[in-house]
Design a protein around this motif. Structure first.
Motif: not given
Length: 427
Positions: A180-185
């Motif tokens: 995703x655009x979010x880290x580590x997710x």
């Protein structure tokens, strides 16, 4: 028009019979051409009876108003950049992918994701790895995410729901499994995902629909070899064995193996949804076509999609669902055991809340740029169902039964369709 009473019903009836004959595997090429021509003639007759249609142009602000405050619409487009300054024959550059992002405040962002070729090659590698159960599948989907979702980080912002309208090869992507655009997710962990054919579908989704009082229908464990009904009652409560097979098959051999996992799945889901259950000899294409707009329709069986062999055959005839009698198609002249996507498109599922095809590759079909997938997914939408749940690749019989049980338990407990799917995927 096909669903209204009137003189056009004679045309509609003949059209259904022609479509049914056209969908039979035994039709020779010459006869198929003749039937296709007749089908087109009947459709033209039906179209000529339509009143004048005033085109309805959907404006951006209408779509924006349909997007929740915490949501964002992402429409992907595959396109060829044009340059009028280049010499003849060189005006069109290599294809690119573009992401168009719209939020509820009517703010539009356009992000060029770059050339299509490297993105499509990465998707192909990731799909192959997933289908063959290789260890690098998740890493490859992470890399696909870096190409198609990471660049949207600023435009997505803190949005909690993404309404995604894919295009071309992006239709084959399991978006929930991308980075995703979010880290580590993963994307499915970072946001709620809702897949659309086009952004204007949001206008229909926000409309309050009339409650469907029809009984739900579950079709499971079809008797591909048409067993006789004198089998022991004990067998109807089939326990899933340790041997599990995939919900797919070689359509060319026309020999479909039983799916014991679907027997238990059918019983559990019919009980949870208080649905009518059709199994074994009763799980026929004809019986399914006779049921108008069930509230929920769940089919647990083999599904198939055949790529075009260069004959230019309608993609809706190359995808479908395998039902009772498919291994003995000549037994019943009115039912060859297959429900093709073309036959599905002619059914009346207006008011059906959800259609679930719990079988292999039910989400596949021919891909046309700007048009989505031509297969069961499109056919279910044309038939009028509000939403559908299908599979992008081959799925394990036992694992699918467990997945579906959890999904429906969540639905019955009050979770929405989208929420129930996300939570089951996470589980």
């Amino acid at each position: 028009l096909a669903n209204l009473p009137g003189p056009q019903q004679e045309i509609v009836q003949e059209l259904r019979l022609v479509t049914q004959e056209l969908a039979s595997k035994d039709v020779q090429q010459a006869q198929r051409k003749k039937l296709t021509k007749r089908k087109e003639e009947l459709e033209s007759k039906l179209y000529s009876l339509l009143p004048e249609i005033k085109p309805h142009i959907v404006e951006v602000d209408q779509v924006a108003k349909s997007i929740p405050r915490n949501g964002v619409l992402v429409e992907y487009q595959r396109y060829e950049p044009f340059s009028g300054t280049k010499p003849d024959g060189e005006e069109w550059d290599e294809p690119h992918y573009l992401a168009l992002i719209l939020n509820s405040k009517m703010k539009v962002n356009s992000i060029d994701l770059g050339p299509a070729k490297p993105i499509e090659e990465k998707i192909k590698r990731a799909l192959t790895s997933s289908e063959e159960g290789l260890g690098d599948a998740q890493q490859l989907w992470k890399e696909v995410g870096e190409l198609v979702t990471k660049p949207l980080k600023e435009s997505i912002g803190d949005a909690q729901t993404l309404f995604i309208s894919p295009d071309a090869e992006l239709n084959r992507i399991p978006f929930a499994a991308l980075s995703s655009h979010k880290d580590n997710q993963l994307l499915g962990e970072a946001v709620k995902i809702r897949l659309l054919t086009t952004g204007r579908e949001l206008l229909d989704l926000t409309k309050a629909s009339k409650p469907n009082k029809q009984k739900s229908l579950v079709v499971a464990n079809p008797a591909f070899d048409l067993v006789k009904t004198n089998q022991s009652k004990k067998e109807s409560n089939l326990i899933v064995s340790n041997t599990s097979q995939q919900r797919s098959g070689d359509l060319d051999s026309f020999n479909w193996s039983p799916l014991p996992g679907t027997a238990k799945e059918g019983e559990v889901i019919a009980k949870l949804t208080k649905a009518q259950l059709l199994t074994k000899d009763n799980a026929t294409a004809l019986a399914l076509q006779e049921k108008e707009a069930p509230k929920i329709l769940h089919i647990a069986s083999h599904a198939y999609y055949l790529p075009d062999q260069g004959k230019g055959e309608n993609p809706l005839l190359r995808s479908g669902i395998v039902l009772a009698g498919a291994n003995e198609p000549e037994t019943n002249p009115k039912d060859d055991g297959y429900l093709t996507a073309l036959e599905v498109a002619k059914l009346n599922w207006q008011g059906t809340e959800m259609v679930v095809i719990s079988g292999c590759e039910s989400g596949l079909g021919d891909i046309n740029n700007g048009e989505g997938i031509y297969g069961l997914k499109r056919a279910i939408s044309v038939a009028g169902a509000k939403s559908s749940l299908l599979s992008l690749w081959k799925v394990d019989d036992d694992a699918t039964a467990v997945f579906m049980k959890s999904f429906y338990e969540r639905l019955v407990s009050g979770e929405g369709k989208n929420e129930a799917l996300i939570n089951t995927q996470r589980e």
